[in-house]
Design an enzyme around this catalytic site. Structure first.
Site, PDB file in Angstrom:
ATOM      1  N   LYS A 266     -50.977 -25.595 -30.482  1.00  0.00           N
ATOM      2  CA  LYS A 266     -50.968 -26.732 -29.549  1.00  0.00           C
ATOM      3  C   LYS A 266     -52.251 -26.616 -28.738  1.00  0.00           C
ATOM      4  O   LYS A 266     -52.381 -25.738 -27.873  1.00  0.00           O
ATOM      5  CB  LYS A 266     -49.739 -26.687 -28.639  1.00  0.00           C
ATOM      6  CG  LYS A 266     -49.752 -27.793 -27.593  1.00  0.00           C
ATOM      7  CD  LYS A 266     -48.600 -27.679 -26.604  1.00  0.00           C
ATOM      8  CE  LYS A 266     -48.897 -28.536 -25.394  1.00  0.00           C
ATOM      9  NZ  LYS A 266     -47.856 -28.425 -24.357  1.00  0.00           N
TER      10      LYS A 266
ATOM     11  N   GLY B  74     -45.820 -31.505 -15.968  1.00  0.00           N
ATOM     12  CA  GLY B  74     -44.976 -31.055 -14.868  1.00  0.00           C
ATOM     13  C   GLY B  74     -44.676 -32.114 -13.823  1.00  0.00           C
ATOM     14  O   GLY B  74     -43.969 -31.844 -12.849  1.00  0.00           O
TER      15      GLY B  74
ATOM     16  N   ALA C 254     -45.603 -33.873 -22.467  1.00  0.00           N
ATOM     17  CA  ALA C 254     -45.905 -33.747 -21.031  1.00  0.00           C
ATOM     18  C   ALA C 254     -45.513 -34.973 -20.222  1.00  0.00           C
ATOM     19  O   ALA C 254     -45.652 -36.106 -20.681  1.00  0.00           O
ATOM     20  CB  ALA C 254     -47.376 -33.454 -20.792  1.00  0.00           C
ATOM     21  N   GLY C 255     -45.012 -34.689 -19.037  1.00  0.00           N
ATOM     22  CA  GLY C 255     -44.708 -35.730 -18.063  1.00  0.00           C
ATOM     23  C   GLY C 255     -43.300 -36.268 -18.118  1.00  0.00           C
ATOM     24  O   GLY C 255     -42.896 -37.047 -17.263  1.00  0.00           O
TER      25      GLY C 255
ATOM     26  N   ASN D 198     -40.743 -29.346 -21.113  1.00  0.00           N
ATOM     27  CA  ASN D 198     -40.419 -28.010 -20.634  1.00  0.00           C
ATOM     28  C   ASN D 198     -39.770 -28.053 -19.250  1.00  0.00           C
ATOM     29  O   ASN D 198     -38.590 -27.754 -19.073  1.00  0.00           O
ATOM     30  CB  ASN D 198     -41.695 -27.161 -20.592  1.00  0.00           C
ATOM     31  CG  ASN D 198     -41.461 -25.688 -20.298  1.00  0.00           C
ATOM     32  OD1 ASN D 198     -42.256 -24.838 -20.656  1.00  0.00           O
ATOM     33  ND2 ASN D 198     -40.381 -25.324 -19.641  1.00  0.00           N
ATOM     34  N   THR D 199     -40.561 -28.502 -18.259  1.00  0.00           N
ATOM     35  CA  THR D 199     -40.116 -28.412 -16.874  1.00  0.00           C
ATOM     36  C   THR D 199     -38.813 -29.166 -16.625  1.00  0.00           C
ATOM     37  O   THR D 199     -37.955 -28.697 -15.868  1.00  0.00           O
ATOM     38  CB  THR D 199     -41.218 -28.957 -15.941  1.00  0.00           C
ATOM     39  OG1 THR D 199     -42.460 -28.347 -16.298  1.00  0.00           O
ATOM     40  CG2 THR D 199     -40.917 -28.650 -14.490  1.00  0.00           C
TER      41      THR D 199
END
Lengths: 65, 257
Positions: free
Chosen positions: B95, B156, B183-184, B205-206
């Site tokens: 990645k 994040g 992301a986001g 992830n977050t």
């Protein structure tokens, strides 16, 4: 000689990258290495000679996103 | 869905960072039936060996790993990190992140294309973390990328899909390349939205790791991804500006005086 390992200056007697890893208790650990910003494959550590002021990076798997 | 010739059933990719504990990470991954997790490389102490237990856990889970180059701000850093990752994780998947701006963690798309070319020529299967810019995407494909991973919003931030128009255009422009929103994403509805646009998968992830109950949230995301995919395949209706009565007008009794 003075070698910088993961950003910390150390006094090391090892002549090779493999010797440095052994001296720093990495035996058996899953790590990858770079010397002065260049990747050094595990198989090349025995023949990679160290010089005064060299910068070694030793990394391992970690959590990531 | 195929990534570089590998058949993948789960369209939810999860990061492994920021979980309350390794056990909760493991439970979340299992609950969502995830096949691919992202991992990173960080400095290791010979005495503390913090990375060794984590690696044992991931190997025990039996998942396919997608190592990242998170935190790299230059082509050289990213390429060297990728080379180290290939050796340590025994995979040519990477990645690729080349960060260009610290506050938004926006990709440096110029460095990204350059690094993608170098790594592709060296045999890597590059998963570039990019923007939704069509021209950059073209360059990445020319550089050898067979998967594209545009951001939904800054890493994040949890803001969801900042530019659905751009993401839709990217999907239309690259009908045959696997596209992953990376992301986001903050909520399952964001993930469902990406899938409804026809994206092949989402990576987050977050939103799971920082949830009050990460395992329950992982399950919620898995359901949302499945629902969004099913909706895309079912053919969503076109949106319109004016109302259109769904109940037939014909046959309505005349009751007004």
């Amino acid at each position: 000689m003075k070698i910088i390992v993961n950003g910390v200056e150390l006094e090391l007697g090892a002549a090779t990258l493999a010797g440095a890893l052994e001296a720093l208790d990495y035996a058996g650990a899953v790590v990858a290495t770079a010397l002065n910003g260049h990747f050094i494959a595990a198989r090349a550590r025995e023949t990679t000679l160290l010089a005064e002021g060299d910068k070694i990076e030793i990394v391992a798997p970690r959590q990531g996103g | 869905m195929e990534f570089y010739g590998v058949e993948i059933a789960s369209r939810l990719l999860l990061g492994t960072a920021q979980y309350p504990s390794p056990a909760i990470l493991a439970d979340a991954v299992r609950a969502a039936e995830v096949e691919i997790v992202t991992v990173s490389l960080r400095r290791e102490s010979g005495r503390l060996r913090e990375g060794q237990d984590f690696w044992s856990l991931v190997r025990h889970l039996g998942l396919r790993v997608l190592p990242n180059t998170a935190g790299c701000h230059s082509v050289k850093e990213a390429v060297t990190t990728a080379q180290m990752a290939r050796e340590i994780f025994a995979t040519n998947w990477i990645k690729l992140e080349v960060i260009g701006e610290a506050d938004t963690l926006q990709p440096d798309v110029f460095g990204l294309v350059e690094a993608a070319r170098i790594l592709s020529e060296d045999g890597f299967a590059v998963f570039p973390y990019t923007t939704e810019d069509l021209v950059v995407a073209e360059r990445l494909v020319e550089a050898g990328c067979k998967v594209l991973m545009p951001w939904g919003a800054p890493i994040g931030s949890g803001k969801g899909l900042n530019n659905p128009f751009g993401l839709r255009a990217l999907r239309a422009h690259f009908p045959d390349i696997p596209l992953v929103v990376d992301a986001g994403i903050g909520l399952p509805s964001h993930a469902a939205g990406a899938m409804e646009l026809g994206y092949d998968a989402v990576l987050l992830n977050t939103a799971v790791a920082k949830a009050g109950d990460p395992v329950a949230m992982a399950r919620a995301f898995a359901g949302a991804v499945e629902a969004g995919r099913a909706a895309y395949l079912a053919g969503p209706m076109e949106a319109r500006d004016m109302a259109a009565p769904s109940t037939p007008v014909f046959g309505k009794p005349v009751l007004a005086r």
